[in-house]
Design a protein around this motif. Sequence first.
Motif, PDB file in Angstrom:
ATOM      1  N   SER A 162       0.895  -1.279  -0.062  1.00 48.96           N
ATOM      2  CA  SER A 162      -0.055   0.101  -0.113  1.00 48.96           C
ATOM      3  C   SER A 162       0.858   1.254   0.071  1.00 48.96           C
ATOM      4  O   SER A 162       0.154   2.307  -0.203  1.00 48.96           O
ATOM      5  CB  SER A 162      -1.071   0.191   1.318  1.00 48.96           C
ATOM      6  N   GLY A 163       2.232   1.130   0.064  1.00 47.56           N
ATOM      7  CA  GLY A 163       2.951   2.337  -0.112  1.00 47.56           C
ATOM      8  C   GLY A 163       4.026   2.261   1.100  1.00 47.56           C
ATOM      9  O   GLY A 163       4.949   3.215   1.003  1.00 47.56           O
ATOM     10  N   PHE A 164       4.128   1.668   2.163  1.00 49.55           N
ATOM     11  CA  PHE A 164       5.256   1.607   3.145  1.00 49.55           C
ATOM     12  C   PHE A 164       6.613   0.724   2.718  1.00 49.55           C
ATOM     13  O   PHE A 164       6.519  -0.047   1.990  1.00 49.55           O
ATOM     14  CB  PHE A 164       4.701   0.974   4.530  1.00 49.55           C
ATOM     15  N   ASN A 186      15.047  -4.321  -2.519  1.00 46.20           N
ATOM     16  CA  ASN A 186      15.181  -4.666  -3.748  1.00 46.20           C
ATOM     17  C   ASN A 186      13.672  -5.254  -4.448  1.00 46.20           C
ATOM     18  O   ASN A 186      13.757  -6.378  -5.041  1.00 46.20           O
ATOM     19  CB  ASN A 186      16.202  -5.527  -4.171  1.00 46.20           C
ATOM     20  N   SER A 187      12.539  -4.545  -4.173  1.00 43.94           N
ATOM     21  CA  SER A 187      11.183  -5.082  -4.711  1.00 43.94           C
ATOM     22  C   SER A 187      10.947  -6.333  -4.002  1.00 43.94           C
ATOM     23  O   SER A 187      10.067  -6.967  -4.644  1.00 43.94           O
ATOM     24  CB  SER A 187      11.421  -5.076  -6.249  1.00 43.94           C
ATOM     25  N   MET A 188      11.642  -7.000  -2.984  1.00 44.67           N
ATOM     26  CA  MET A 188      11.103  -8.027  -2.251  1.00 44.67           C
ATOM     27  C   MET A 188      10.833  -7.909  -1.094  1.00 44.67           C
ATOM     28  O   MET A 188      11.336  -7.278  -0.304  1.00 44.67           O
ATOM     29  CB  MET A 188      12.312  -9.110  -2.545  1.00 44.67           C
ATOM     30  N   ILE A 189       9.674  -8.658  -0.442  1.00 43.87           N
ATOM     31  CA  ILE A 189       9.340  -8.173   0.847  1.00 43.87           C
ATOM     32  C   ILE A 189       9.903  -9.506   1.680  1.00 43.87           C
ATOM     33  O   ILE A 189       9.802 -10.798   1.472  1.00 43.87           O
ATOM     34  CB  ILE A 189       7.569  -8.463   0.870  1.00 43.87           C
ATOM     35  N   LYS A 190      10.594  -8.852   2.723  1.00 44.07           N
ATOM     36  CA  LYS A 190      11.557  -9.786   3.641  1.00 44.07           C
ATOM     37  C   LYS A 190      10.871  -9.804   5.087  1.00 44.07           C
ATOM     38  O   LYS A 190      10.527  -8.447   5.396  1.00 44.07           O
ATOM     39  CB  LYS A 190      12.848  -9.586   3.625  1.00 44.07           C
TER      40      LYS A 190
END
Length: 534
Positions: free
Chosen positions: A119-121, A157-161
């Motif tokens: 959502s933007g965070f 880097n566009s990945m959610i960790k």
Amino acid sequence: MAIRAVLIRPSNRTGSAYMTKWGFLPAPLSLLTLAGEIRRIPDSSIKIIDMEGDKLTLDDAVDEAVKFKPDLVGITLHATAAHNTAGYIARKIKEKSPDTILVAGGHHATFLPKEIIRSGFDISVLGEGDETIYEIAKAVAENSGFQNIPGIVYLSNSMIKRNSPRKLIADLDSLPMPPLDLLDPSKYTFTVFGSDDKVMCLETSRGCPYACDFCSVTPTWGNMWRNKSNERILEEMLLAKAAGYNWIFFTDDIFVVHPNVKHREQLFDMIIEEKLDMKWIVQMRADVTAKYPELIKKASQAGMRISFLGVESGSEDILKKMHKGEFTPQSVQAVKTLDQNGIIVLIGMMIGAPYERFRDIISTIRFSRQLEAAGADAVQFSIYTPLPGTRIFDDALRTNALFTLDWDRYDVLTPVMKTGFGPVRDQLAQFYASYSFYIHKFLRDKLKGIKRSATKTQLVNNAYNFILKMMPQYLREFFGFPRYLLQTYDLYWNFRKHPALDAEKVAEALETSNKIVYDQGQKKNPYFLIKESR
């Protein structure tokens, strides 16, 4: 290593019902707590933006934040219904200030962190954010990355960790004192009881050892009840008084638990000896209140003026299914005990549980009248809402019982799930239960001339005068109710024609909701960690 940080409390799209109906806006303790942690960083600069208190639109809040030129913006999702407004603010700030790190916290961010990130965070904090926000701010100031910070989900880097879980804070006295200088007390009002009243929020404990099926408190704060020392609590109360506040809202989900009765009695003695002369609000369990009448008497002498009791239902069967651990006679006795000690009694009740029958709803409405006769002054009838982090949210997702995932509707006043009685009927029952309670109470008070203590009489009279002034607004809301009912009908009818939510969204929510987010370690007692004194 200086850092500039903005902390924001967003409003829901519908605004705060407590503010619009009762003039009640307590100070944002969560933001003060985070600000105290960030201030540990030398030469830090912090700005708090409170949309309700500052009377800001969404775009106003964005402009105020960007104008400060922050390195970090933290937004608290104090309610699930704030999700969409928080996401809007985050995205707009990112558009105007791409290098600013956006951090979300609160129970909604804890249990839906991936959706928060999308959502933007940049970061979603899991559970307690005190130590976490300090480490995030320090990493931003040093440009050192977030990979070693426990208790967060973040974008890399566009990945959610997702990092390893964080331990619960064992010693709440170790937290910094809330920096009250960051707020203007005049914004935090309690107009229903007095035009000059100012309300500060303080906490004396965290956690809940109980397991109500509708509540996300236990998974958010841990099932261990932890408290501050009496010396620390008194120190914070004196700080609030010096800052110009005359009311304190203790935000503890349970102000008294059985193992700390003696500890609370000592606190009340200290407040009386200090002659603090402050009024305060607490949230209590009915069983504890009914069992310790002498404790309530001393609490009243020390300044307790309002107590909220989560009674939930008038049906013993429903209370058992909710895992409430209380019985209706305890609630009646608790109300009597509070009323006899001159304390305003607010009752919380629910309608719309999926296992609730029509006769259970009738029992709840009738029981609210019994509580009113015992001395209850007000009631809030909520809609039973499956919030992320609760067992009922997971159950509703698995059984396809939710007919919307529009978070704006998750305000505990609007139906979002299928029930045996039907969501439209539930909303009608809630409307009737609420308005009929106050009409019944008004007539009973006028006809029978209810006797109250001098302290309580003054507060009640102030409330009556406020209600008369607000009557045009209450009438507008009354006659506007059919519009909200039609919205529920249309949404539910469309779902019945196309009964499926986004499968990927459902799967992701099931993956993250209601997870234990802390490293619990090995503890002898997983339910209570009582701190006697410093």
